[in-house]
Design an enzyme around this catalytic site. Structure first.
Site, PDB file in Angstrom:
ATOM      1  CG  ASN A  22     -29.073  89.120 111.367  1.00 25.01           C
ATOM      2  OD1 ASN A  22     -28.612  90.254 111.278  1.00 25.01           O
ATOM      3  ND2 ASN A  22     -30.364  88.883 111.515  1.00 25.01           N
ATOM      4  NE  ARG A 103     -32.116  90.774 108.026  1.00 23.74           N
ATOM      5  CZ  ARG A 103     -32.710  91.493 108.975  1.00 23.74           C
ATOM      6  NH1 ARG A 103     -32.242  91.514 110.190  1.00 23.74           N
ATOM      7  NH2 ARG A 103     -33.778  92.197 108.681  1.00 23.74           N
ATOM      8  CG  HIS A 192     -38.992  92.710 107.543  1.00 25.14           C
ATOM      9  ND1 HIS A 192     -40.033  93.413 108.129  1.00 25.14           N
ATOM     10  CD2 HIS A 192     -38.030  92.599 108.477  1.00 25.14           C
ATOM     11  CE1 HIS A 192     -39.701  93.716 109.375  1.00 25.14           C
ATOM     12  NE2 HIS A 192     -38.482  93.242 109.616  1.00 25.14           N
ATOM     13  CG  LEU A 221     -47.783  91.027 111.752  1.00 22.71           C
ATOM     14  CD1 LEU A 221     -49.166  90.735 112.333  1.00 22.71           C
ATOM     15  CD2 LEU A 221     -47.679  92.498 111.347  1.00 22.71           C
ATOM     16  N   GLY A 224     -39.827  94.004 114.537  1.00 25.03           N
ATOM     17  CA  GLY A 224     -40.054  94.882 113.389  1.00 25.03           C
ATOM     18  C   GLY A 224     -41.240  94.322 112.623  1.00 25.03           C
ATOM     19  NE  ARG A 253     -37.553  99.166 114.049  1.00 17.15           N
ATOM     20  CZ  ARG A 253     -37.346  98.185 113.186  1.00 17.15           C
ATOM     21  NH1 ARG A 253     -37.726  98.319 111.928  1.00 17.15           N
ATOM     22  NH2 ARG A 253     -36.771  97.070 113.574  1.00 17.15           N
ATOM     23  CG  PHE A 295     -47.730  91.276 120.647  1.00 15.71           C
ATOM     24  CD1 PHE A 295     -47.254  92.181 119.723  1.00 15.71           C
ATOM     25  CD2 PHE A 295     -49.090  91.235 120.898  1.00 15.71           C
ATOM     26  CE1 PHE A 295     -48.126  93.026 119.056  1.00 15.71           C
ATOM     27  CE2 PHE A 295     -49.964  92.067 120.224  1.00 15.71           C
ATOM     28  CZ  PHE A 295     -49.490  92.973 119.297  1.00 15.71           C
ATOM     29  NE  ARG A 296     -43.303  86.067 124.193  1.00 21.97           N
ATOM     30  CZ  ARG A 296     -42.229  85.480 123.716  1.00 21.97           C
ATOM     31  NH1 ARG A 296     -42.148  84.176 123.697  1.00 21.97           N
ATOM     32  NH2 ARG A 296     -41.223  86.185 123.247  1.00 21.97           N
ATOM     33  CB  VAL A 343     -46.587  89.370 116.485  1.00 19.54           C
ATOM     34  CG1 VAL A 343     -48.040  89.690 116.803  1.00 19.54           C
ATOM     35  CG2 VAL A 343     -45.654  90.058 117.476  1.00 19.54           C
ATOM     36  N   GLY A 344     -46.997  87.293 114.195  1.00 19.13           N
ATOM     37  CA  GLY A 344     -47.874  86.745 113.158  1.00 19.13           C
ATOM     38  C   GLY A 344     -48.053  85.234 113.278  1.00 19.13           C
ATOM     39  CG  ASN A 346     -45.541  82.239 117.985  1.00 18.86           C
ATOM     40  OD1 ASN A 346     -45.667  81.031 117.902  1.00 18.86           O
ATOM     41  ND2 ASN A 346     -44.417  82.863 117.674  1.00 18.86           N
ATOM     42  CD  GLU A 396     -36.028  87.328 108.126  1.00 13.43           C
ATOM     43  OE1 GLU A 396     -36.300  87.069 109.318  1.00 13.43           O
ATOM     44  OE2 GLU A 396     -35.853  88.474 107.720  1.00 13.43           O
TER      45      GLU A 396
HETATM   46  P1  AMP Z   1     -39.518  88.298 116.023  1.00 16.08           P
HETATM   47  O1  AMP Z   1     -38.937  89.670 115.822  1.00 16.08           O
HETATM   48  O2  AMP Z   1     -40.023  87.673 114.767  1.00 16.08           O
HETATM   49  O3  AMP Z   1     -38.624  87.383 116.817  1.00 16.08           O
HETATM   50  O4  AMP Z   1     -40.832  88.503 116.948  1.00 16.08           O
HETATM   51  C1  AMP Z   1     -40.781  89.018 118.248  1.00 16.08           C
HETATM   52  C2  AMP Z   1     -42.205  89.245 118.744  1.00 16.08           C
HETATM   53  O5  AMP Z   1     -42.937  88.011 118.642  1.00 16.08           O
HETATM   54  C3  AMP Z   1     -42.306  89.685 120.202  1.00 16.08           C
HETATM   55  O6  AMP Z   1     -43.265  90.716 120.337  1.00 16.08           O
HETATM   56  C4  AMP Z   1     -42.807  88.436 120.911  1.00 16.08           C
HETATM   57  O7  AMP Z   1     -43.600  88.737 122.009  1.00 16.08           O
HETATM   58  C5  AMP Z   1     -43.636  87.769 119.840  1.00 16.08           C
HETATM   59  N1  AMP Z   1     -43.719  86.334 120.135  1.00 16.08           N
HETATM   60  C6  AMP Z   1     -42.725  85.434 119.996  1.00 16.08           C
HETATM   61  N2  AMP Z   1     -43.144  84.198 120.397  1.00 16.08           N
HETATM   62  C7  AMP Z   1     -44.414  84.351 120.812  1.00 16.08           C
HETATM   63  C8  AMP Z   1     -45.405  83.461 121.353  1.00 16.08           C
HETATM   64  N3  AMP Z   1     -45.144  82.171 121.535  1.00 16.08           N
HETATM   65  N4  AMP Z   1     -46.628  83.983 121.648  1.00 16.08           N
HETATM   66  C9  AMP Z   1     -46.896  85.290 121.426  1.00 16.08           C
HETATM   67  N5  AMP Z   1     -45.998  86.179 120.943  1.00 16.08           N
HETATM   68  C10 AMP Z   1     -44.793  85.721 120.631  1.00 16.08           C
END
Ligand code: AMP
Length: 415
Positions: A22, A103, A192, A221, A224, A253, A295-296, A343-344, A346, A396
């Site tokens: 990727n 990818r 996606h 989620l 992106g 975004r 998100f954390r 996010v989705g 976790n 993916e």
């Molecule tokens: P991705 O692009 O799929 O890697 O997702 C990134 C997003 O997922 C970021 O906003 C992270 O804060 C969130 N994220 C990843 N791991 C966790 C977790 N254990 N708890 C809450 N949010 C998470």
């Protein structure tokens, strides 16, 4: 990053390994995957290519190697990764790689299935850069780097847009002048796709029902974010459009906007094309609203009483519910709603708030199941709820590895 212990459990079915690449503008993420078992033999990330403070992190089994080093370009980055492979006893240039799966973000109207890469295909991916100026040139650099280092190995492009190629005309068409749209390839492509296809397939498997018997809504989620509506396994709508900017609120975004905002910014704030691009792609979404895109961190700000962070969260959830409502009506009913990506997978708060108060539609989240410390595919709706609400980890890389292997096996002489 996870990887199984080198050599140990790689049985006969794992004799075929696919390198999944990727390639981004300044990074290369890679995994060496056993497509049949799904095991990850090794994985790594090269970052800040072309800058002075480049780095690589490479994991093989329980061994992780990190190095701070200047990486001149993508070929140098990949060469560095190959050196790490060799240090752990995997010389990729000698043996062991059946195919390389890339990818590729934009396949335009041309590519709608995984495609064996030859000179013509590579040229076309490069030409599609007008539709994805940030992504396709980086993908091309990754492909060229692999060609230099593994000239004998078949390379396969797996397109992020491919799954949505057959969107119904009403869902893929923007209401602008037809001739302008045709001349410039303007339609909703969706992104996606590899994740939406993989996760919806896993959801059907989890429920023990054929995919073609299900209506599904999948929320991907991550940093992106996108959502898709599927009838009988085929997408009938998705939230991303010509580019990955449309739709849900994302890390950096904006997602959906009144297009008049762009005109207003150009007139009133004298923003030029790159200024608008930067604002909407990098300085909007959660970062624009609350100053953070992770998100954390957003959660920590909310817990500390930050009002902007609270608003960002509420806007994020509002947009999710907006699409959920639209897709419920488009489908005329749904069997499964699935959450995936960072996010989705976790964030139980988002899942609970996105679906709150929808018992009248047969949609509910069980609080205990939703917050359980489980990282595997699972149901979070009550056992007797009419709609299955699921959390399914996306993968993916595995989907790309399987697609690449299938193409090389189907094309005689490509291996
Ligand atoms: P991705 O692009 O799929 O890697 O997702 C990134 C997003 O997922 C970021 O906003 C992270 O804060 C969130 N994220 C990843 N791991 C966790 C977790 N254990 N708890 C809450 N949010 C998470």
């Amino acid at each position: 990053m996870t990887a199984t212990r080198s050599g140990e459990q790689e049985t006969a079915v794992d004799s075929k390994l696919v390198l999944v690449v990727n390639s981004g503008s300044s990074s290369i993420k890679y995994q060496l995957v056993a497509p049949v078992s799904g095991k990850v033999a090794a994985a790594g990330l090269v970052q800040r290519i072309g800058e002075d403070n480049g780095s690589i992190e490479h994991t093989d089994g329980d061994r992780t190697m990190t190095e701070e080093i200047r990486v001149a370009d993508h070929t140098a980055g990949l060469r560095l990764a190959f050196e790490k492979f060799a240090e752990t006893g995997r010389d990729l240039t000698v043996a062991g790689v059946t195919a390389v799966g890339h990818r590729v973000v934009h396949g335009g109207e041309i590519f709608y299935r995984p495609t064996l890469i030859d000179d013509r295909v590579l040229r076309t991916i490069s030409e599609l850069s007008t539709l994805a100026p940030l992504h396709n040139p980086a993908n091309v650099r990754g492909i060229e780097a692999v060609r230099t280092l593994l000239p004998e190995v078949a390379q396969v492009a797996v397109f992020d847009t491919a799954f949505f190629h057959g969107l119904p005309e009403a869902a893929r068409t923007y209401a602008i002048d037809r001739q302008v749209a045709r001349a410039h390839g303007i339609r909703r492509y969706g992104f996606h796709g590899t994740s939406h296809e993989y996760v919806s397939g896993q959801a059907a498997q989890f429920l023990g029902r054929p995919a073609d018997s299900l209506n599904q809504i999948v929320f991907h989620l991550g940093n992106g974010a996108s959502v898709s509506a599927l009838r009988g396994g085929r997408p009938v709508d998705t939230s991303m459009g010509l580019t990955p900017l449309e739709g849900l609120v994302m890390g950096t975004r904006s997602g959906d906007l009144d297009p008049g905002i762009i005109l207003h910014l150009m007139r009133a704030a004298q923003l030029d094309i790159s200024g608008v691009d930067r604002l909407l792609n990098r300085g909007s979404g959660l970062r624009g609203l609350a100053g953070v895109n992770d998100f954390r961190e957003l959660r920590r700000l909310i817990d500390a009483g930050d009002a902007d962070a609270r608003t960002a969260y509420d806007v994020y959830v509002h947009r999710i519910r907006h699409y959920l409502g639209a897709y419920l009506i488009e489908l005329g009913g749904v069997d499964a709603i699935t959450f995936t990506a960072g996010v989705g997978e976790n964030n139980p708060d988002i899942r609970a708030d996105a679906l709150a108060g929808l018992q009248g539609f047969g949609i509910a989240v069980d609080p205990g199941r939703n917050t359980a410390a489980d990282r595997t595919a699972r149901r979070i709706s009550p056992a007797d709820a009419p709609v299955a609400v699921l959390v399914i980890p996306t993968n993916e890389e595995l989907a790309i590895a399987r697609a690449a292997l299938a193409v090389t096996e189907a094309e005689p002489g490509s291996q």
